[in-house]
Design a protein around this motif. Structure first.
Motif, mmCIF file in Angstrom:
data_model
loop_
_atom_site.group_PDB
_atom_site.id
_atom_site.type_symbol
_atom_site.label_atom_id
_atom_site.label_comp_id
_atom_site.label_asym_id
_atom_site.label_seq_id
_atom_site.Cartn_x
_atom_site.Cartn_y
_atom_site.Cartn_z
ATOM 1 N N ASN A 168 9.255 30.502 24.830
ATOM 2 C CA ASN A 168 9.685 31.443 25.828
ATOM 3 C C ASN A 168 11.103 31.752 25.765
ATOM 4 N N HIS A 175 5.817 39.091 27.642
ATOM 5 C CA HIS A 175 5.234 38.211 28.653
ATOM 6 C C HIS A 175 5.263 36.718 28.295
ATOM 7 N N GLN A 176 5.857 36.030 29.362
ATOM 8 C CA GLN A 176 6.101 34.587 28.985
ATOM 9 C C GLN A 176 4.908 33.760 29.004
#
Length: 380
Positions: A168, A175-176
């Protein structure tokens, strides 16, 4: 917009660029390198105490990082010699953020949370742009093992928290990822940064054949004479156990003892005791085709060392920089006065780099003591 307004705007931009160069010590960039911070374990001894947690040790090292901008580089004829450091433009950590979750070791989730707390909130250095120093992270074999499992019992069996966290931070997905949906097969942590005319590549664990495909694409389109620096977790002379098991169903098991950390299936033999000659020859061939890659930085087996890696056939070499670990250094784990990290100084005008050993705990009873160790200067 009138002619004078346009002239004023151009002058403002030029003055701003001049000021930026001035703050950059005549074009000098400063990076810190450390590795194998291993949240989740303890040091046998540190500053008068026994069984000292990774949190305490890393926070002590971070406190030294925070003091670096006020320090003066020694007169050693290297880049920035005799000048104040002033700014830290990046902090690179080449893997093993979390320790492997063997029985008795905390979860990767707990380790990643401790790492985030320390390196996000307690690191106070800033880059030349006056913004907080960015982190450049690589995955280590312990991070990967936590995500995919190990040949010995671990608890939990898998926890991809540190891999998802690194992914991340460095890959900035739309989208994490979470520990639940991070997929090591598809969610590869490899990326590059361009700063001051220097191209820096960060690859997953070791530059195997799969990573070389990404590296090849990433290097396309670089301007001629752009130097490239390579950062990864493991040294060029890699252990066979990291590759995918060449036997049977290619599983991770306690008989074959391959760890399947790399997607490339081991071709140099059938045992982890075999030397990875085939794979190392592949790496050497790739690096030969890309002479723009000037240096290789790594952790994994940790102590401070500046050396040239020789290919198995002795027909190629590349300068390598091995960095110590605050928790598991080969020398510093037993002798805390040997603890060190590296300061990388690059003159972006002359394309010259000096790497200096920073010995940050030479007098454990006096944490303010700091010593400069070995250094190496090379042309990029």
């Amino acid at each position: 917009m009138g002619r004078y307004a346009i002239t004023y705007t151009i002058l403002t931009v030029l003055l701003s660029m001049t000021a930026l160069t001035g703050r950059c010590q005549d074009g000098v960039l400063q990076f810190i390198l450390t590795s194998d911070v291993h949240y989740g374990i303890t040091r046998p001894h540190f500053r008068g105490a026994d069984s000292v947690s990774s949190v305490v040790v890393n926070e002590a090292m971070i406190a030294v990082f925070n003091q670096l901008p006020k320090m003066v580089i020694p007169n050693d004829n290297g880049v920035g010699s005799g000048k104040m450091i002033n700014h830290i433009d990046a902090l690179a950590i080449t893997g093993d953020i979390a320790n492997r979750e063997e029985i008795g070791i905390q979860s990767a989730a707990a380790s990643w949370q401790q790492f985030e707390t320390d390196y996000t909130h307690k690191l106070t250095t800033k880059g030349i742009d006056h913004q907080p120093t960015p982190l450049w992270l690589c995955a280590g074999n312990h991070d990967v093992t936590d995500a995919i499992g190990y040949l010995k019992p671990t608890k939990p069996v898998t926890d991809a928290s540190s891999m998802a966290g690194i992914y991340n931070r460095m890959m900035s997905p739309a989208h994490q990822k979470t520990a639940a949906n991070y997929n090591y097969t598809t969610d590869k942590i490899h990326y590059s940064r361009d700063i001051g005319g220097i191209h820096i590549q960060f690859v997953n664990l070791w530059p195997d054949s799969a990573e070389q495909v990404w590296m090849e694409q990433d290097l396309k389109g670089l301007k001629a004479n752009t130097p490239v620096l390579l950062f990864t977790h493991s040294m060029p002379e890699l252990e066979a156990r990291f590759f995918t098991n060449p036997n049977g169903q290619h599983t991770i098991n306690n008989i074959d003892k391959f760890e399947n950390l790399l997607p490339e299936t081991f071709k140099s033999g059938k045992s982890i005791k075999d030397t990875a000659f085939y794979e190392e020859r592949g790496l050497a061939a790739f690096l030969k085709r890309h002479p723009e890659i000037k240096a290789y930085f790594h952790g994994h087996n940790n102590w401070n060392e500046f050396y040239d890696w020789q290919s198995p056939d002795k027909d190629f070499s590349i300068p390598c920089f091995r960095v110590d670990s605050p928790m598991k250094g080969r020398k510093s784990a037993k002798d805390e006065t040997q603890l060190s990290f590296q300061l990388i100084s690059i003159d972006t005008r002359t394309k010259t780099m000096t790497v200096r050993e920073c010995r940050w705990n030479t007098v454990p009873a006096n944490p303010s003591t700091f010593e400069w160790g070995d250094h190496k200067t090379m042309s990029l």
